[in-house]
Design a protein around this motif. Sequence first.
Motif, PDB file in Angstrom:
ATOM      1  N   THR A  56       0.846  -1.190   0.000  1.00  0.00           N
ATOM      2  CA  THR A  56       0.000   0.000   0.000  1.00  0.00           C
ATOM      3  C   THR A  56       0.884   1.244   0.000  1.00  0.00           C
ATOM      4  N   GLU A  57       0.320   2.344  -0.481  1.00  0.00           N
ATOM      5  CA  GLU A  57       1.080   3.593  -0.515  1.00  0.00           C
ATOM      6  C   GLU A  57       1.454   4.044   0.901  1.00  0.00           C
ATOM      7  N   ALA A  58       0.555   3.814   1.858  1.00  0.00           N
ATOM      8  CA  ALA A  58       0.842   4.211   3.241  1.00  0.00           C
ATOM      9  C   ALA A  58       2.034   3.430   3.786  1.00  0.00           C
ATOM     10  N   ARG A  59       2.072   2.130   3.560  1.00  0.00           N
ATOM     11  CA  ARG A  59       3.170   1.315   4.061  1.00  0.00           C
ATOM     12  C   ARG A  59       4.486   1.643   3.367  1.00  0.00           C
ATOM     13  N   LYS A  95       5.781   4.311   2.696  1.00  0.00           N
ATOM     14  CA  LYS A  95       6.479   5.465   3.244  1.00  0.00           C
ATOM     15  C   LYS A  95       7.650   5.046   4.126  1.00  0.00           C
ATOM     16  N   THR A 132      -4.442  -4.475   6.447  1.00  0.00           N
ATOM     17  CA  THR A 132      -5.069  -3.529   5.519  1.00  0.00           C
ATOM     18  C   THR A 132      -6.583  -3.595   5.628  1.00  0.00           C
ATOM     19  N   ARG A 162     -11.023   3.388   8.189  1.00  0.00           N
ATOM     20  CA  ARG A 162     -10.955   4.613   7.378  1.00  0.00           C
ATOM     21  C   ARG A 162     -12.300   4.948   6.738  1.00  0.00           C
ATOM     22  N   GLU A 204       0.409   0.817  -5.469  1.00  0.00           N
ATOM     23  CA  GLU A 204      -0.710   0.064  -4.912  1.00  0.00           C
ATOM     24  C   GLU A 204      -1.758  -0.179  -5.990  1.00  0.00           C
TER      25      GLU A 204
END
Length: 311
Positions: free
Chosen positions: A139-142, A144, A188, A195, A309
């Motif tokens: 995922t894009e969040a991970r 980072k 996730t 979310r 992602e």
Amino acid sequence: MAHKTKRSQIYAALMLAFAVAFATAGCGAADAGGSTPSTAPTADVLASVVKDDSIAALLPEAARQAGVVKFASSVGNVPPSAFYAEDNKTVQGVDIDVAAAVGQVLGLRIDREIATFEAILPALTSGKYEVGTGNFGVTEARKKTIDFVTYVNDGQGFAARKDDDRLKEVEDLTQLCGLKIGTGAGTTFEATLEREKHVCPDAGKPEYEVLSFSDNAAVFLGLQQKHIDVIMSTINGLRHAAAGQPNLAFLNEFKRLDVGFAFKKGSPLAPAFQGAVNKLIKDGTYQRIMEKWGTQDSAIPESLISPPELT
């Protein structure tokens, strides 16, 4: 306060029921989760895998000299990613076979420590472990803080009791309004559900409730005991569980995600692991692993480092 108390009561009831099931089963948590470790495939698909010096040369000098890599692995109760054999000690599954094959290509011994899913990614960034496995979706969040080397395509799916006809599939989360959703802590699935929880009150409907557990067996037990209405988990895991549990129905895929080995951001190990996975894809070992565990639909054509992602 009343909402938190009710949630705590549900959690306590599930954990008590799980403990009873664990004690009476005599075989451990895997039985309580409804998996069937006794039927796990035993084919040796790694016998022909040997070290590839050109790919091993991609490793940093320290790793080549040590000849070992420190793994953290999340091991669940439901096949096929990573689960315990009948002895409740031996770990097996897609994650385990792919990691073992990569180790053989790189000439590395895997020093594996079992850890909870939600603890692994922070422990990678702190340097406690070098590599993590646990069906970690990209995922894009991970991304980072984490780099990924992909080796399978899995994702998010839903399951419910066969005798519950309220849902046939979940195409929109507003279909879950007013229901209790069981899922894994730190996943996730949990992140998506939390979310998007606003979608129900936004639509003038009661919120769904998210019940998160570190042990998948508690989620499945909660569903069968009607403390939970729907499970959100991995596509492959839910399909496998539905094939073995008489009152469990796989509803549908919700979102596909690439899954990969997890590393601290910028880890020099990532290129070597990518090269090893691609070597296994090219020589057919990877396909044999996928066939062994019945996950051919999740095979990837090429391993990538931290791809975008999937949407």
